[in-house]
Design an enzyme around this catalytic site. Structure first.
Site, mmCIF file in Angstrom:
data_model
loop_
_atom_site.group_PDB
_atom_site.id
_atom_site.type_symbol
_atom_site.label_atom_id
_atom_site.label_comp_id
_atom_site.label_asym_id
_atom_site.label_seq_id
_atom_site.Cartn_x
_atom_site.Cartn_y
_atom_site.Cartn_z
ATOM 1 N N PRO A 197 9.609 21.193 9.745
ATOM 2 C CA PRO A 197 10.498 21.176 8.520
ATOM 3 C C PRO A 197 10.554 21.121 7.203
ATOM 4 O O PRO A 197 9.505 20.580 6.961
ATOM 5 C CB PRO A 197 11.506 20.136 9.584
ATOM 6 C CG PRO A 197 11.120 19.056 9.815
ATOM 7 C CD PRO A 197 9.556 19.773 10.281
ATOM 8 N N LYS A 242 10.796 8.404 9.601
ATOM 9 C CA LYS A 242 10.152 8.975 9.705
ATOM 10 C C LYS A 242 8.888 9.240 8.219
ATOM 11 O O LYS A 242 7.690 8.901 8.383
ATOM 12 C CB LYS A 242 9.807 10.757 10.438
ATOM 13 C CG LYS A 242 11.188 10.071 12.067
ATOM 14 C CD LYS A 242 11.131 11.558 12.695
ATOM 15 C CE LYS A 242 11.623 10.750 14.182
ATOM 16 N NZ LYS A 242 11.736 12.913 14.559
ATOM 17 N N GLY A 243 9.418 10.429 7.401
ATOM 18 C CA GLY A 243 8.327 10.865 6.112
ATOM 19 C C GLY A 243 7.458 11.751 6.490
ATOM 20 O O GLY A 243 8.236 12.648 7.926
ATOM 21 N N HIS A 299 1.297 -0.780 0.162
ATOM 22 C CA HIS A 299 -0.083 0.139 0.006
ATOM 23 C C HIS A 299 0.706 1.738 0.092
ATOM 24 O O HIS A 299 2.542 1.231 0.385
ATOM 25 C CB HIS A 299 -1.021 0.306 1.055
ATOM 26 C CG HIS A 299 -2.239 1.133 1.314
ATOM 27 N ND1 HIS A 299 -1.914 2.309 1.497
ATOM 28 C CD2 HIS A 299 -3.166 0.741 1.226
ATOM 29 C CE1 HIS A 299 -3.475 3.492 1.412
ATOM 30 N NE2 HIS A 299 -3.677 1.975 0.851
ATOM 31 N N VAL A 313 12.768 16.762 5.171
ATOM 32 C CA VAL A 313 12.498 14.954 5.811
ATOM 33 C C VAL A 313 13.618 13.967 5.865
ATOM 34 O O VAL A 313 14.901 14.268 5.786
ATOM 35 C CB VAL A 313 11.424 14.180 4.758
ATOM 36 C CG1 VAL A 313 12.337 13.991 3.546
ATOM 37 C CG2 VAL A 313 10.689 13.149 5.259
ATOM 38 N N SER A 314 12.725 13.117 7.216
ATOM 39 C CA SER A 314 13.995 12.540 8.092
ATOM 40 C C SER A 314 13.381 10.985 7.265
ATOM 41 O O SER A 314 11.912 10.722 6.976
ATOM 42 C CB SER A 314 13.694 12.794 9.748
ATOM 43 O OG SER A 314 13.803 11.064 9.593
#
Length: 316
Positions: A195, A202-203, A103, A198-199
């Protein structure tokens, strides 16, 4: 408090619903921790949980009341801190770079959607969505995209997802793995909170408010991913099919695919219409279709379950 008095109070309350979609379904310890976080406040009730192993995704439906100030503005709901507590556990326990599923998703928490129930309004749902978004963006340093009634101009979830490349699989042609836009960490669209980079662990997260929608999936007894995508497109409003229906054609296990549907106005275009349309189009491809299924309860069933569970101080 006496059980009958609790029931009477619940029936008279303005209720809000939060659906929280998280990119995990296979790690029981992680899911248990997320659920414990949600239950820290007994006034928040998990009324439904839907997890899918192939999608590696779980959806929680949470309900509680909303309180107002003297001029009628929403000021408090237990859902706020319950959802933030779930997010804290999810971001600590799940690494998007290690996640894979059938998904689409762009974050550890993919989507949080707020709906009004009972006597509540969309305005109150939007207030909750924006309150959660601010906390998630600042506290966890995650880019947040608002949509629907929570967005300044009402931008739709589908539009934002298309802008961010949400629907493009990046693994084996039909799955999503890790941060899908490797090596990019600068976002194509500016988020509303958090922010602007993006990390990859984490997204990003979408947080919105909208009137009630139904989610209904129809299994196709075939592994032909291209056929599933063709059928999904022809069923959808975007492909000239049923108005107010959004769809995805997805792989679902070793021997089936699915047409996953969002029914934006389920009282106008319901599951029966979708089922018949998928069956007709699949027959033209020489494919068999199984009976579809909802991934959540109806609003009426959710309110009834909430009243029962809050009276007993328990969740499923």
């Amino acid at each position: 408090m006496h059980k009958d008095k609790k029931k009477a109070m619940a029936k008279q309350s303005m209720l809000l619903c939060c659906k929280v979609y998280i990119s995990e379904s296979r790690n029981k310890e992680t899911l248990d921790s997320i659920e414990r976080a949600a239950r820290q406040d007994q006034e928040t009730v998990i009324v439904n949980k839907f997890k899918d192993h192939e999608y590696n995704r779980v959806g929680y439906t949470l309900v509680s009341y909303v309180a107002h100030d003297s001029i009628g503005c929403p000021i408090y709901t237990p859902l706020h801190q319950s959802v933030v507590a779930m997010a804290e556990v999810a971001y600590e326990a799940i690494n998007l770079e290690l996640h894979c599923g059938a998904h689409p998703r762009l974050g550890v928490i993919d989507d949080i959607v707020c709906h009004p129930l009972a006597r509540a309004s969309l305005h109150e749902a939007a207030w909750l969505a924006k309150t959660i978004a601010s906390d998630v963006g600042i506290r966890f340093q995650v880019p947040v995209y608002l949509y629907g009634a929570a967005h300044p101009t009402g931008k739709s979830l589908e539009t934002i997802r298309r802008e961010l490349g949400y629907y493009r699989p990046n693994f084996t042609g039909n799955k999503w793995a890790g941060w899908p836009h490797e090596p990019e960490t600068t976002l194509a669209e500016k988020p509303n909170e958090g922010p602007e980079t993006v990390s990859k662990t984490k997204g990003v997260v979408m947080i919105g408010a909208r009137p009630w929608i139904a989610t209904y999936n129809v299994p196709i007894m075939s592994v032909d991913f291209s056929a599933a995508r063709r059928i999904a497109l022809m069923v959808s409003a975007r492909g000239g099919g049923l108005p107010t229906v959004q769809t995805l054609g997805l792989v679902h296990g070793e021997d089936t695919t699915e047409v996953a549907c969002m029914l934006l106005e389920p009282n106008q275009i319901g599951a029966d219409r979708v089922q018949k349309q998928v069956e007709m189009l699949a027959a033209e491809e020489g494919l068999d279709v199984d009976k579809g299924y909802f991934t959540d309860l109806s609003p009426e069933m959710i309110v009834d379950r909430y009243i029962k569970l809050i009276s007993n101080n328990e969740s499923p």
